[in-house]
Design an enzyme around this catalytic site. Sequence first.
Site, PDB file in Angstrom:
ATOM      1  N   ASN A  48      33.020  16.200 -28.790  1.00  0.00           N
ATOM      2  CA  ASN A  48      33.733  15.588 -27.919  1.00  0.00           C
ATOM      3  C   ASN A  48      33.048  14.476 -27.034  1.00  0.00           C
ATOM      4  OD1 ASN A  48      35.809  17.172 -28.445  1.00  0.00           O
ATOM      5  ND2 ASN A  48      35.478  18.752 -26.710  1.00  0.00           N
ATOM      6  N   ASN A 189      28.857  22.316 -14.337  1.00  0.00           N
ATOM      7  CA  ASN A 189      30.093  22.271 -13.263  1.00  0.00           C
ATOM      8  C   ASN A 189      29.769  23.575 -12.317  1.00  0.00           C
ATOM      9  OD1 ASN A 189      30.522  24.993 -14.705  1.00  0.00           O
ATOM     10  ND2 ASN A 189      32.214  24.041 -15.772  1.00  0.00           N
ATOM     11  N   THR A 225      29.557  18.672 -11.003  1.00  0.00           N
ATOM     12  CA  THR A 225      31.098  18.318 -11.251  1.00  0.00           C
ATOM     13  C   THR A 225      31.847  19.531 -10.152  1.00  0.00           C
ATOM     14  OG1 THR A 225      31.397  19.281 -13.396  1.00  0.00           O
ATOM     15  CG2 THR A 225      30.854  17.058 -13.271  1.00  0.00           C
ATOM     16  N   ARG A 229      37.613  18.033  -7.009  1.00  0.00           N
ATOM     17  CA  ARG A 229      37.156  17.561  -5.985  1.00  0.00           C
ATOM     18  C   ARG A 229      35.951  16.554  -6.176  1.00  0.00           C
ATOM     19  NH1 ARG A 229      35.700  22.413  -5.440  1.00  0.00           N
ATOM     20  NH2 ARG A 229      33.826  22.124  -4.249  1.00  0.00           N
ATOM     21  N   GLY A 230      35.750  16.176  -7.543  1.00  0.00           N
ATOM     22  CA  GLY A 230      34.780  14.978  -7.712  1.00  0.00           C
ATOM     23  C   GLY A 230      33.483  15.446  -8.205  1.00  0.00           C
ATOM     24  N   ASP A 252      46.141  19.082 -18.839  1.00  0.00           N
ATOM     25  CA  ASP A 252      45.135  19.518 -19.600  1.00  0.00           C
ATOM     26  C   ASP A 252      43.683  19.267 -19.432  1.00  0.00           C
ATOM     27  OD1 ASP A 252      43.575  20.771 -21.785  1.00  0.00           O
ATOM     28  OD2 ASP A 252      44.759  19.902 -23.360  1.00  0.00           O
ATOM     29  N   GLY A 257      35.073  17.927 -18.759  1.00  0.00           N
ATOM     30  CA  GLY A 257      33.546  18.108 -18.608  1.00  0.00           C
ATOM     31  C   GLY A 257      32.857  17.172 -19.428  1.00  0.00           C
ATOM     32  N   ASP A 258      33.372  17.128 -21.027  1.00  0.00           N
ATOM     33  CA  ASP A 258      32.622  16.532 -22.075  1.00  0.00           C
ATOM     34  C   ASP A 258      32.890  15.053 -21.822  1.00  0.00           C
ATOM     35  OD1 ASP A 258      32.096  18.967 -23.030  1.00  0.00           O
ATOM     36  OD2 ASP A 258      33.941  18.929 -24.355  1.00  0.00           O
ATOM     37  N   SER A 297      41.588  13.310 -25.816  1.00  0.00           N
ATOM     38  CA  SER A 297      41.928  12.989 -24.386  1.00  0.00           C
ATOM     39  C   SER A 297      41.176  11.887 -23.897  1.00  0.00           C
ATOM     40  CB  SER A 297      42.198  14.016 -23.459  1.00  0.00           C
ATOM     41  OG  SER A 297      40.880  14.618 -23.371  1.00  0.00           O
TER      42      SER A 297
HETATM   43  O1  RIB Z   1      34.661  21.635 -23.482  1.00  0.00           O
HETATM   44  C1  RIB Z   1      35.852  21.769 -24.232  1.00  0.00           C
HETATM   45  C2  RIB Z   1      35.429  22.207 -25.782  1.00  0.00           C
HETATM   46  O2  RIB Z   1      34.822  23.516 -25.749  1.00  0.00           O
HETATM   47  C3  RIB Z   1      36.397  22.513 -26.842  1.00  0.00           C
HETATM   48  O3  RIB Z   1      36.773  21.524 -27.411  1.00  0.00           O
HETATM   49  C4  RIB Z   1      36.161  23.548 -27.522  1.00  0.00           C
HETATM   50  O4  RIB Z   1      35.849  23.477 -28.949  1.00  0.00           O
HETATM   51  C5  RIB Z   1      34.733  24.077 -26.865  1.00  0.00           C
HETATM   52  O5  RIB Z   1      33.623  23.846 -27.502  1.00  0.00           O
END
Ligand code: RIB
Length: 312
Positions: A48, A189, A225, A229-230, A252, A257-258, A297
């Site tokens: 991601n 986080n 993070t 709240r930023g 969603d 975070g990714d 996303s």
């Molecule tokens: O951070 C979200 C991800 O955590 C998901 O895509 C899932 O696969 C896990 O790795």
Amino acid sequence: MTSSRAGAVCVLGIFARDVTCLAPRQPRMGETLLADRVYEGPGGKGSNQAVAAGRLGARARLITRLGRDAGAALARETWEAAGVEPFVIVSQTQPTGSALILVETATGRNAIAVHPGAAGELCPADVEACAGAIETAAVFLTQLEQPLPAARRALEIARAAGTATILNPAPAAPLPADLLALCDHLTPNEPEAEALTGLSVESEADARRAAQALRAMGVGTVALTLGGRGALLCDATGEHRLPALGRGPVVDTVGAGDVFAGAYATALSEGRAPREAVRFANAAAGISVTRPGAAASAPTRAEVDAALAELA
Ligand code: RIB
């Protein structure tokens, strides 16, 4: 940073085929609940993050392991669409990773169980075989879904080559101080900061204490993070509180975070200061939570630039 490295982000991490179930609430153990909707898509934190960086214009690379199955085909298709260059070791025995995700329909909050599959076998020798991808990048980024010895070796290679290092310490786990000392940047986080420091992170004052504790443990810059709240940035220049840059109703939060980590890495790879990089990452994450899916996303560069221009 030499000009050939600028804009290059190398990620080590896993790919997972996410099966996401939207439900009114999290079922209790032993309970069956009717779901509102189910969908599948590309996930895995490392993948991601690489996809987010690629969509934002970085020359993104991903070091990982895949199986020989439909999940692997989805991974390759996803990376090609996002412009991510894969450095893949194919396992003959293990399947590609997968994850089960539950999203609460009303709030967008989620719970995840992930199995790394083939990427659970990533080892220091795999990383050494791909050392060039790390050494020629401006920024190296990893997380904790693959075995720690692989992450450690990659951080060591990056540090020796002068590649800036970022650890996104997810899933939450305590870590040895010598590993944290290899991190120029850390993007936890709140629960992850708690796991690393042993401090509870509930209030703003707690967040500041935890960020300072992480710096005292050897991390260069902490970008903590704080969800809606930023973020709190804590570096040698002091503490900086940066607001969330929301772009609409949250549907969603999976992968937010990714997207933050991939965007932060992208901005740093372009030579931006950490404060500017957090603002860019907040804008990217703010867009991602308005859409379903993890990698799916991640916004494009044009979307983030337009969001920031509107706020200017
Ligand atoms: O951070 C979200 C991800 O955590 C998901 O895509 C899932 O696969 C896990 O790795």
